[in-house]
Design an enzyme around this catalytic site. Structure first.
Site, short mmCIF file in Angstrom:
data_model
loop_
_atom_site.label_atom_id
_atom_site.label_comp_id
_atom_site.label_asym_id
_atom_site.label_seq_id
_atom_site.Cartn_x
_atom_site.Cartn_y
_atom_site.Cartn_z
N ASP A 38 48.71 39.52 38.09
CA ASP A 38 47.62 39.30 37.14
C ASP A 38 47.99 38.11 36.26
OD1 ASP A 38 45.66 39.62 34.89
OD2 ASP A 38 45.19 41.45 36.00
N ASP A 73 48.17 32.26 40.15
CA ASP A 73 46.74 32.15 40.42
C ASP A 73 46.53 32.29 41.91
OD1 ASP A 73 44.08 31.48 40.77
OD2 ASP A 73 44.33 29.37 40.18
N ASN A 100 41.94 42.26 44.53
CA ASN A 100 41.11 42.81 43.46
C ASN A 100 40.84 41.81 42.33
OD1 ASN A 100 39.93 45.33 42.10
ND2 ASN A 100 41.41 44.63 40.57
N TYR A 171 28.35 36.03 41.44
CA TYR A 171 29.22 37.18 41.64
C TYR A 171 28.81 37.94 42.90
CZ TYR A 171 31.38 41.73 40.52
OH TYR A 171 32.11 42.90 40.55
N LYS A 175 30.89 38.55 46.40
CA LYS A 175 31.20 39.91 46.87
C LYS A 175 30.60 40.19 48.24
CE LYS A 175 33.66 41.39 43.39
NZ LYS A 175 35.11 41.57 43.57
N THR A 205 34.51 49.14 33.43
CA THR A 205 35.60 48.24 33.08
C THR A 205 35.05 47.17 32.15
OG1 THR A 205 35.24 46.63 34.87
CG2 THR A 205 36.54 48.60 35.40
#
Length: 307
Positions: A38, A73, A100, A171, A175, A205
């Site tokens: 991350d 990254d 993810n 987005y 996806k 989230t």
């Protein structure tokens, strides 16, 4: 601690918060060694701090598990290669890749600027490509050397990509691309002992907390928080285990206690003239085909019920 993934090494990208963090903790609880990747950026992809990944690594270690932090990254080829290399350096192997990583820059299509579109696709879709390519090259090399390979790739798609959601054109496109890449990669990598699947999760989230689609969904006060990120992890961990062999090329909807298989595009009602159509003829043909076709699913993957 369980043993479902005992001895397996797992790389989870975007593992510092939300769903990714839940994956990392559950893999560790089931005996896996975890690379927590991350970059610690804000929800829009800006900034960055190592503290986010470090905090999850600390949680894993405090619970008796094994983990190392990666801050690269992974949407860059160099970053993806570095994350895979870290797994090998730290634990000597890589068995599971969980893609993810993601950011959010929602806008209506007419207001979206090139830079926002490009960055959303880069972080979501290109990271899946870069990490999967890096891991699959490793597994192909080992397979060709005669070593046994029983590897897994699990990527994060979204209901926005499968079913559509207003304000999420970039987005959703990313996806949807992840879902398509999953199907294709599954056919290509099966020969090397690799299965490839994806999930379309529903969870509360920092990326979804403002979505109206979650209004009215049972929260913690109900006794079972349907949208808790922890609810998604068990399926991903099982898919990452050796017990999931034979399951590949699939996208799973998962939220709360519900798991379903997303059924992809397929040919519906058809008309065949046996010759080239004249455009003027289609005024009756196309509306009839659409009328007989199943309606598009809603954000939960459900088709409207006919009266």
């Amino acid at each position: 601690m369980g043993d479902l993934c005992s001895g397996r090494t797992v790389l989870v990208t975007g593992a510092g918060r939300g769903i990714g963090r839940a994956h990392a903790l559950e893999f560790a609880r089931q005996g896996a060694q975890v690379v927590v990747n991350d970059a610690g950026v804000e929800v829009d992809g800006t900034g960055g701090t190592p503290e986010v990944a470090d905090a999850v690594v600390a949680e894993v270690r405090e619970a008796g598990g094994a983990a190392v932090a990666s801050y690269s990254d992974v949407a860059s080829s160099e970053g993806a290669d570095a994350a895979v290399a870290l797994a090998l350096d730290a634990f000597g192997s890589l068995d599971v890749l969980v893609n993810n990583a993601g950011i959010l820059r929602d806008r209506m299509l007419v207001n979206t600027v090139d830079e926002e579109w490009d960055e959303v696709l880069r972080v979501h879709l290109r990271s899946v490509f870069a990490c999967t390519r890096a891991a699959s090259r490793l597994w192909r090399e080992r397979s060709k050397a005669g070593e046994p390979v029983d590897a897994r790739v699990i990527s994060t798609s979204s209901p926005s990509g499968l079913y559509g959601n207003v304000g999420q054109s970039g987005y959703g496109a990313a996806k949807a691309g992840i879902a398509a890449l999953t199907v294709i990669a599954a056919t290509e990598l099966q020969r090397y002992g690799v299965t490839v699947n994806a999930i379309a999760p529903g969870a509360r989230t920092r990326m979804t907390e403002n979505l109206s689609v979650l209004d009215g969904v049972a929260g913690p006060e109900s006794g079972f928080d349907e949208m808790a990120p922890d609810n998604v992890a068990p399926l991903v961990v099982w898919l990452g285990s050796t017990r999931s062999a034979g399951i590949t090329g699939r996208v799973f909807n998962v939220w709360g206690g519900r798991i379903s298989v997303a059924e992809g595009w397929s040919a519906g009602p058809s008309a065949d003239k046996g010759a080239r159509w004249d455009a003027a003829e289609l005024g009756e043909v196309v509306p009839d085909l659409v009328a007989r076709a199943a309606p598009n699913a809603d954000m939960w993957g459900e088709r409207p019920k006919t009266p």
